[in-house]
Design a protein around this motif. Structure first.
Motif, PDB file in Angstrom:
ATOM      1  N   PHE A   1       0.646   4.476   7.941  1.00  0.00           N
ATOM      2  CA  PHE A   1       0.408   5.831   8.424  1.00  0.00           C
ATOM      3  C   PHE A   1       1.670   6.404   9.064  1.00  0.00           C
ATOM      4  O   PHE A   1       2.575   5.673   9.465  1.00  0.00           O
ATOM      5  CB  PHE A   1      -0.743   5.854   9.430  1.00  0.00           C
ATOM      6  N   SER A   2       1.702   7.717   9.213  1.00  0.00           N
ATOM      7  CA  SER A   2       2.868   8.399   9.780  1.00  0.00           C
ATOM      8  C   SER A   2       3.168   7.945  11.203  1.00  0.00           C
ATOM      9  O   SER A   2       4.310   8.038  11.647  1.00  0.00           O
ATOM     10  CB  SER A   2       2.675   9.915   9.725  1.00  0.00           C
ATOM     11  N   PHE A   3       2.185   7.423  11.921  1.00  0.00           N
ATOM     12  CA  PHE A   3       2.417   6.947  13.285  1.00  0.00           C
ATOM     13  C   PHE A   3       2.746   5.452  13.325  1.00  0.00           C
ATOM     14  O   PHE A   3       2.893   4.879  14.400  1.00  0.00           O
ATOM     15  CB  PHE A   3       1.207   7.242  14.182  1.00  0.00           C
ATOM     16  N   GLN A   4       2.880   4.844  12.157  1.00  0.00           N
ATOM     17  CA  GLN A   4       3.159   3.410  12.109  1.00  0.00           C
ATOM     18  C   GLN A   4       4.611   3.133  11.715  1.00  0.00           C
ATOM     19  O   GLN A   4       5.506   3.425  12.501  1.00  0.00           O
ATOM     20  CB  GLN A   4       2.173   2.706  11.170  1.00  0.00           C
ATOM     21  N   ALA A   5       4.849   2.597  10.529  1.00  0.00           N
ATOM     22  CA  ALA A   5       6.155   1.985  10.250  1.00  0.00           C
ATOM     23  C   ALA A   5       6.796   2.420   8.932  1.00  0.00           C
ATOM     24  O   ALA A   5       7.424   1.612   8.258  1.00  0.00           O
ATOM     25  CB  ALA A   5       5.991   0.470  10.274  1.00  0.00           C
ATOM     26  N   LEU A   6       6.691   3.691   8.582  1.00  0.00           N
ATOM     27  CA  LEU A   6       7.254   4.150   7.319  1.00  0.00           C
ATOM     28  C   LEU A   6       8.748   3.825   7.206  1.00  0.00           C
ATOM     29  O   LEU A   6       9.190   3.244   6.212  1.00  0.00           O
ATOM     30  CB  LEU A   6       7.034   5.659   7.136  1.00  0.00           C
ATOM     31  N   GLU A   7       9.515   4.171   8.208  1.00  0.00           N
ATOM     32  CA  GLU A   7      10.965   3.950   8.155  1.00  0.00           C
ATOM     33  C   GLU A   7      11.306   2.466   8.075  1.00  0.00           C
ATOM     34  O   GLU A   7      12.251   2.067   7.388  1.00  0.00           O
ATOM     35  CB  GLU A   7      11.661   4.589   9.368  1.00  0.00           C
ATOM     36  N   PHE A   8      10.547   1.643   8.764  1.00  0.00           N
ATOM     37  CA  PHE A   8      10.741   0.189   8.724  1.00  0.00           C
ATOM     38  C   PHE A   8      10.627  -0.312   7.283  1.00  0.00           C
ATOM     39  O   PHE A   8      11.495  -1.039   6.796  1.00  0.00           O
ATOM     40  CB  PHE A   8       9.710  -0.499   9.626  1.00  0.00           C
ATOM     41  N   TYR A   9       9.571   0.081   6.598  1.00  0.00           N
ATOM     42  CA  TYR A   9       9.370  -0.381   5.223  1.00  0.00           C
ATOM     43  C   TYR A   9      10.429   0.191   4.278  1.00  0.00           C
ATOM     44  O   TYR A   9      10.885  -0.493   3.368  1.00  0.00           O
ATOM     45  CB  TYR A   9       7.964  -0.031   4.733  1.00  0.00           C
TER      46      TYR A   9
ATOM     47  N   LEU B   1      13.428  -1.796   4.250  1.00  0.00           N
ATOM     48  CA  LEU B   1      13.241  -3.057   3.518  1.00  0.00           C
ATOM     49  C   LEU B   1      13.185  -2.849   2.013  1.00  0.00           C
ATOM     50  O   LEU B   1      12.909  -3.783   1.273  1.00  0.00           O
ATOM     51  CB  LEU B   1      11.976  -3.766   4.007  1.00  0.00           C
ATOM     52  N   GLY B   2      13.438  -1.613   1.562  1.00  0.00           N
ATOM     53  CA  GLY B   2      13.504  -1.337   0.133  1.00  0.00           C
ATOM     54  C   GLY B   2      12.247  -0.763  -0.480  1.00  0.00           C
ATOM     55  O   GLY B   2      12.172  -0.600  -1.702  1.00  0.00           O
ATOM     56  N   TYR B   3      11.262  -0.431   0.319  1.00  0.00           N
ATOM     57  CA  TYR B   3      10.027   0.168  -0.202  1.00  0.00           C
ATOM     58  C   TYR B   3      10.230   1.665  -0.381  1.00  0.00           C
ATOM     59  O   TYR B   3      10.911   2.310   0.419  1.00  0.00           O
ATOM     60  CB  TYR B   3       8.849  -0.094   0.745  1.00  0.00           C
ATOM     61  N   SER B   4       9.631   2.210  -1.418  1.00  0.00           N
ATOM     62  CA  SER B   4       9.708   3.650  -1.646  1.00  0.00           C
ATOM     63  C   SER B   4       8.299   4.231  -1.716  1.00  0.00           C
ATOM     64  O   SER B   4       7.333   3.537  -2.051  1.00  0.00           O
ATOM     65  CB  SER B   4      10.478   3.957  -2.928  1.00  0.00           C
ATOM     66  N   ILE B   5       8.202   5.501  -1.390  1.00  0.00           N
ATOM     67  CA  ILE B   5       6.901   6.179  -1.375  1.00  0.00           C
ATOM     68  C   ILE B   5       6.426   6.408  -2.806  1.00  0.00           C
ATOM     69  O   ILE B   5       7.128   7.008  -3.616  1.00  0.00           O
ATOM     70  CB  ILE B   5       6.998   7.516  -0.618  1.00  0.00           C
TER      71      ILE B   5
ATOM     72  N   ARG C   1      -0.943   9.351   5.366  1.00  0.00           N
ATOM     73  CA  ARG C   1      -0.973   7.973   4.885  1.00  0.00           C
ATOM     74  C   ARG C   1      -0.025   7.876   3.708  1.00  0.00           C
ATOM     75  O   ARG C   1      -0.105   8.656   2.763  1.00  0.00           O
ATOM     76  CB  ARG C   1      -2.386   7.589   4.465  1.00  0.00           C
ATOM     77  N   TYR C   2       0.869   6.882   3.775  1.00  0.00           N
ATOM     78  CA  TYR C   2       1.860   6.675   2.722  1.00  0.00           C
ATOM     79  C   TYR C   2       1.535   5.407   1.945  1.00  0.00           C
ATOM     80  O   TYR C   2       1.237   4.374   2.542  1.00  0.00           O
ATOM     81  CB  TYR C   2       3.263   6.540   3.323  1.00  0.00           C
ATOM     82  N   TYR C   3       1.625   5.497   0.641  1.00  0.00           N
ATOM     83  CA  TYR C   3       1.459   4.355  -0.247  1.00  0.00           C
ATOM     84  C   TYR C   3       2.850   3.999  -0.764  1.00  0.00           C
ATOM     85  O   TYR C   3       3.545   4.854  -1.322  1.00  0.00           O
ATOM     86  CB  TYR C   3       0.504   4.701  -1.386  1.00  0.00           C
ATOM     87  N   LEU C   4       3.250   2.759  -0.527  1.00  0.00           N
ATOM     88  CA  LEU C   4       4.608   2.332  -0.828  1.00  0.00           C
ATOM     89  C   LEU C   4       4.627   1.226  -1.876  1.00  0.00           C
ATOM     90  O   LEU C   4       3.653   0.475  -2.002  1.00  0.00           O
ATOM     91  CB  LEU C   4       5.293   1.839   0.453  1.00  0.00           C
ATOM     92  N   GLU C   5       5.748   1.128  -2.578  1.00  0.00           N
ATOM     93  CA  GLU C   5       5.919   0.077  -3.576  1.00  0.00           C
ATOM     94  C   GLU C   5       7.359  -0.424  -3.552  1.00  0.00           C
ATOM     95  O   GLU C   5       8.258   0.273  -3.080  1.00  0.00           O
ATOM     96  CB  GLU C   5       5.582   0.597  -4.977  1.00  0.00           C
ATOM     97  N   LYS C   6       7.518  -1.637  -4.071  1.00  0.00           N
ATOM     98  CA  LYS C   6       8.846  -2.232  -4.149  1.00  0.00           C
ATOM     99  C   LYS C   6       8.864  -3.204  -5.319  1.00  0.00           C
ATOM    100  O   LYS C   6       7.934  -3.987  -5.501  1.00  0.00           O
ATOM    101  CB  LYS C   6       9.162  -2.991  -2.849  1.00  0.00           C
ATOM    102  N   SER C   7       9.916  -3.148  -6.091  1.00  0.00           N
ATOM    103  CA  SER C   7      10.109  -4.122  -7.165  1.00  0.00           C
ATOM    104  C   SER C   7      10.588  -5.429  -6.559  1.00  0.00           C
ATOM    105  O   SER C   7      11.467  -5.435  -5.683  1.00  0.00           O
ATOM    106  CB  SER C   7      11.135  -3.613  -8.181  1.00  0.00           C
ATOM    107  N   LEU C   8      10.038  -6.531  -7.025  1.00  0.00           N
ATOM    108  CA  LEU C   8      10.464  -7.854  -6.574  1.00  0.00           C
ATOM    109  C   LEU C   8      11.270  -8.579  -7.646  1.00  0.00           C
ATOM    110  O   LEU C   8      11.636  -9.729  -7.481  1.00  0.00           O
ATOM    111  CB  LEU C   8       9.238  -8.712  -6.196  1.00  0.00           C
TER     112      LEU C   8
END
Length: 144
Positions: free
Chosen positions: A105-113, A116-120, A133-140
């Protein structure tokens, strides 16, 4: 279906009723994908074995899904959050995962993720009237 049937709405569902709906959905899904859901949890404990940081999630269908990440207030900014995510991603890769997903959520940890390489991948507005609410993804695939 009987056209006079009405939906049953409850704040106190029976566990057996929810289990039936969940299991029937999973049964349907197995027509298309294999059953490979596996829990994945990572913890840091202090010298007295108390959890001071933790991550819970699941791996399935070649994806890691991070459900919860928590770091005790006294340990925030210490790097434990990044270490939790890294450990979960490393284990997910061992399990054959090629991507990771989570939401925040916007009050949580968007910038943190994002650091770490996650994108919206998407977002929804209006939670509690003012939060996003943001849904994030990252290629591994290129992580070692």
């Amino acid at each position: 279906m009987n056209k006079t049937m009405n939906p049953e709405i409850t704040d106190f569902p029976l566990e057996a009723d929810d289990d039936l709906v969940i299991n029937k959905t999973r049964e349907y899904n197995l027509q298309f994908v294999e059953k490979d859901v596996k829990p994945l949890s990572v913890y840091f404990r202090d010298s007295e074995a108390n959890i001071i940081a933790g991550l819970t999630g699941k791996t399935y269908w070649n994806w890691l899904h991070v459900e919860y990440l928590w770091v005790s207030e006294s340990e925030r900014k210490s790097g434990l959050g990044s270490k939790l995510v890294s450990a979960a991603e490393t284990e997910a890769i061992k399990r054959g995962c090629t991507g990771s997903t989570l939401d925040t959520f916007s009050f949580q940890a968007l910038e943190f993720y994002q650091k770490l390489g996650y994108s919206i991948a998407g977002s929804l507005e209006g939670y509690s009237g003012k939060h996003q609410r943001y849904y994030l993804e990252k290629s591994l695939e290129n992580i070692i």
